[in-house]
Design an enzyme around this catalytic site. Structure first.
Site, mmCIF file in Angstrom:
data_model
loop_
_atom_site.group_PDB
_atom_site.id
_atom_site.type_symbol
_atom_site.label_atom_id
_atom_site.label_comp_id
_atom_site.label_asym_id
_atom_site.label_seq_id
_atom_site.Cartn_x
_atom_site.Cartn_y
_atom_site.Cartn_z
ATOM 1 N N LYS A 1 21.812 29.396 62.677
ATOM 2 C CA LYS A 1 21.378 29.309 61.280
ATOM 3 C C LYS A 1 21.524 30.669 60.607
ATOM 4 O O LYS A 1 22.078 30.785 59.527
ATOM 5 C CB LYS A 1 19.930 28.809 61.230
ATOM 6 C CG LYS A 1 19.376 28.674 59.843
ATOM 7 C CD LYS A 1 17.986 28.065 59.853
ATOM 8 C CE LYS A 1 17.372 28.168 58.468
ATOM 9 N NZ LYS A 1 16.026 27.631 58.398
ATOM 10 N N GLU B 1 21.238 36.682 71.206
ATOM 11 C CA GLU B 1 21.813 35.927 72.325
ATOM 12 C C GLU B 1 23.120 35.252 71.917
ATOM 13 O O GLU B 1 24.133 35.306 72.620
ATOM 14 C CB GLU B 1 20.830 34.849 72.814
ATOM 15 C CG GLU B 1 19.593 35.364 73.497
ATOM 16 C CD GLU B 1 18.463 35.710 72.532
ATOM 17 O OE1 GLU B 1 18.717 35.840 71.313
ATOM 18 O OE2 GLU B 1 17.328 35.872 73.000
ATOM 19 N N GLY C 1 15.327 25.444 62.174
ATOM 20 C CA GLY C 1 16.180 25.402 63.363
ATOM 21 C C GLY C 1 15.856 24.222 64.263
ATOM 22 O O GLY C 1 16.741 23.509 64.734
ATOM 23 N N ARG C 2 14.576 23.995 64.506
ATOM 24 C CA ARG C 2 14.188 22.928 65.448
ATOM 25 C C ARG C 2 14.231 21.557 64.798
ATOM 26 O O ARG C 2 13.898 20.560 65.437
ATOM 27 C CB ARG C 2 12.803 23.232 66.020
ATOM 28 C CG ARG C 2 11.723 23.473 64.986
ATOM 29 C CD ARG C 2 10.518 24.144 65.614
ATOM 30 N NE ARG C 2 9.512 24.507 64.625
ATOM 31 C CZ ARG C 2 9.483 25.644 63.944
ATOM 32 N NH1 ARG C 2 10.446 26.539 64.123
ATOM 33 N NH2 ARG C 2 8.517 25.911 63.093
ATOM 34 N N GLU D 1 6.914 25.416 68.890
ATOM 35 C CA GLU D 1 7.277 26.403 67.871
ATOM 36 C C GLU D 1 6.690 25.973 66.519
ATOM 37 O O GLU D 1 6.406 26.800 65.666
ATOM 38 C CB GLU D 1 8.795 26.572 67.785
ATOM 39 C CG GLU D 1 9.216 27.916 67.216
ATOM 40 C CD GLU D 1 10.711 28.193 67.313
ATOM 41 O OE1 GLU D 1 11.464 27.635 66.510
ATOM 42 O OE2 GLU D 1 11.113 28.990 68.187
ATOM 43 N N HIS E 1 7.067 11.768 91.972
ATOM 44 C CA HIS E 1 7.105 12.291 93.334
ATOM 45 C C HIS E 1 6.928 13.796 93.354
ATOM 46 O O HIS E 1 7.270 14.451 94.343
ATOM 47 C CB HIS E 1 8.404 11.863 94.014
ATOM 48 C CG HIS E 1 8.464 10.384 94.205
ATOM 49 N ND1 HIS E 1 7.934 9.757 95.311
ATOM 50 C CD2 HIS E 1 8.921 9.403 93.385
ATOM 51 C CE1 HIS E 1 8.101 8.442 95.179
ATOM 52 N NE2 HIS E 1 8.686 8.200 94.024
ATOM 53 N N LYS F 1 11.437 39.974 70.050
ATOM 54 C CA LYS F 1 12.811 40.332 69.678
ATOM 55 C C LYS F 1 12.891 41.811 69.296
ATOM 56 O O LYS F 1 13.804 42.525 69.688
ATOM 57 C CB LYS F 1 13.272 39.506 68.478
ATOM 58 C CG LYS F 1 13.515 38.048 68.755
ATOM 59 C CD LYS F 1 14.116 37.415 67.490
ATOM 60 C CE LYS F 1 14.042 35.908 67.531
ATOM 61 N NZ LYS F 1 14.424 35.284 66.279
#
Ligand code: F6P
Length: 544
Positions: free
Chosen positions: A208, A214, A269-270, A355, A386, A506
């Protein structure tokens, strides 16, 4: 904004009194006294049947919780969101992911601009591009068709695309390979490309902001990989496209903005997997399938917008989440999809829920005096059964669980789908009703083992039962959780659409990078722990 602080709202106070009365009640008794609740405490919309009867609630609880939603202004804030008001107050932005899936026949004017028209313009370009890539018309630098698509992004620019690809793999082309690189750990990139030919590989750089460390690091590595292999910087035009809101930074990176697919600051973003961030999804699924997914989102949007609060799936799930978080004080929620294709759905939900609602101040900046967002986690069933279900059944903490099941599987083999589905129903019943001491004894259990085999039960679940996993259903399912997050955030009076909490880490990392890379011993001025760790890292790294 609601006129009164949360704790002072009438419904909240009534719920507090009500909690004292009913919190000790067992689901065994609630079902015994009211055999109709399994049919009554249900709701259905957009292909999703929600059974919420196995929650620790009565009709009165639900009445009060719905009253709380109303008193907290959920309908008004929902309508404000759909109108494009700036409900993301800390960033002063509209919150309009719902516009991403409005049909082209609608229009929504925000700040003088028809955002639906803008959305469909980008969708048209995406369709055109996806078709050209899928058909082989779009070629790499050496003239070969594209066979591999790698989405490079992180957070909302990764989790939605990878989740959707995995969820809808059954419907995706098998003639191409799709990979997703997110981690700045170069292993992620190295493993993603190790068996691919650069000549046939397209990178979609999804960010965005186009400023995320990263993603820029991985994009740079990808560019080097292409340029080194194909011997020319010109190859970038054939092997890179960008998805971003920031044309300037895209151009500065070296991607022609003609190869950029845009979106807008009103898409968080999410909340962006159905924007251009879904370009890899569209290439994999085809434009038609992507359109179906958008239709599914829209189905749930319409339901959220029009259904009465007490019949609204997002409202019901949202208020139940508040009930457990604030009245029972429960800290986590498990989401267990009984469909292997949904294996990344819990990871996707983690960003969406945490978030969004991991906030400690209200919209006006006041410290909250109640709990907000729970920890969301999960794994596909039956694998979880399990491993960690033991704690859900017999541990000392209670974990409300959403069980997501399907009547039909996409790969029917013998009776395996019924074997899988039996677990959805069995787990919900086992968690609710448990096994009493008498029942355990009646099975002839030796005395010393009896306490170990007793299952207290009274552990709440929602069961979401659907027909079969389709693109449309996935859209509805994601929108259901998006709006449930919204309902919770509205009741808590927090900004579910900002994410300031991720900034500090960050900034600190930016300070530390040169200290790790410096050839000479840097002067360190952190706390003594961080200083020592950095020195130890440098020593280990240098091999001395
Ligand atoms: O750091 C968190 C975050 O800002 C998320 O909200 C976002 O989805 C992710 O980083 C990636 O951001 P971008 O798409 O701008 O690269």
């Amino acid at each position: 904004m609601p006129p009164t602080a949360l704790r002072e709202r009438k419904a909240w106070q009534a719920l507090q009194r009500h909690y004292a009365e009913i919190s000790g009640r067992h689901l065994r008794d609630l079902f015994a006294e009211d055999p109709g609740r399994g049919e009554r405490l249900t709701a259905e919309a957009a292909g999703i049947y929600l059974d919420y009867s196995k929650n620790r609630v009565t009709d009165e609880t639900m009445r009060l919780l719905i009253e709380l939603a109303a008193e907290s202004g959920v309908p008004e804030r929902r309508d404000a969101m759909f109108r494009g008001e700036h409900i993301n107050v800390s960033e002063d932005r509209a919150v309009l992911h719902v516009a991403l899936r409005m049909p082209a026949t609608e229009s929504l004017i925000v700040d003088g601009q028809d955002v639906v028209k803008d959305v469909h313009e980008v969708l048209g370009r995406m369709r055109d591009f996806a078709t050209r890539v899928r058909s082989g018309e779009f070629k790499g630098y050496t003239g070969k068709p594209i066979k591999n698509v790698i989405n490079v992004g992180i957070g909302g620019s990764d989790l939605g695309p990878v989740m959707a690809y995995e969820a809808l793999k059954f419907y995706c082309t098998r003639e191409m390979t799709f990979r997703f690189v997110s981690n700045v750990d170069s292993t992620d990139f190295a493993e993603a490309v190790q068996d691919l030919s650069p000549e046939e590989t397209l990178f979609i750089i999804s960010s965005k902001t186009f400023g995320t460390l990263e993603t820029l690091a991985n994009a740079t590595t990808a560019r080097d990989w292409i340029v080194d292999a194909l011997g020319s910087r010109d190859a970038v035009a054939n092997h890179f496209v960008a998805v971003s809101t920031n044309a300037e930074r895209v151009a500065a990176f070296g991607i022609d903005t003609a190869n950029m697919f845009g979106f807008w600051d009103w898409v968080g973003g999410r909340y962006s997997m159905d924007s251009a961030i879904g370009l890899s999804t569209m290439i994999a699924l085809g434009p038609e399938g992507f359109g179906e997914m958008l239709a599914g989102f829209h189905d749930m949007d319409m339901h959220f917008r029009t259904a009465p609060l007490a019949a609204s799936l997002p409202v019901l799930m949202g208020v139940l989440a508040v009930w457990y978080r604030d009245f029972f004080g429960l800290q986590t929620v498990g989401v267990m999809p009984y469909d292997q294709y949904l294996k990344r759905f819990p990871a996707y939900l983690q960003q969406l829920t945490m978030e969004s609602n991991g906030k400690h101040v209200t919209l006006t900046g006041r410290r909250v005096d109640y709990d907000t967002g729970a920890v969301y986690w999960g794994e596909p069933g039956t694998n979880g059964q399990h491993s960690f279900y033991q704690l859900i059944h017999q541990g000392t903490t209670i974990i409300p669980v959403d069980l997501i099941g399907f009547a039909r599987g996409l790969n029917p083999i013998r009776d395996q789908h019924d074997l899988l589905s039996s677990n959805v129903f069995a787990q919900a019943a086992g968690l609710a009703f448990g096994k009493t001491e008498e029942e355990v004894r009646a099975e002839g259990t030796p005395d010393r083992v009896v306490p170990h085999r007793v299952m207290e039960g009274n552990r709440p679940t929602n069961t979401l039962l659907c027909d079969i996993l389709t693109p449309r259903l996935l859209g509805s399912l994601v929108a259901l959780y998006e709006h449930s997050v919204f309902v919770q955030g509205t009741i808590w009076e927090i900004d579910s659409f900002d994410q300031w909490g991720v900034e500090l880490g960050k900034v600190l990392a930016q300070q530390i990078i040169p200290e790790l890379e410096s050839p000479s011993e840097p002067a360190l001025s952190h706390d003594s722990s961080t200083n020592t760790l950095i020195r130890r890292y440098r020593t280990l790294k240098s091999g001395s």
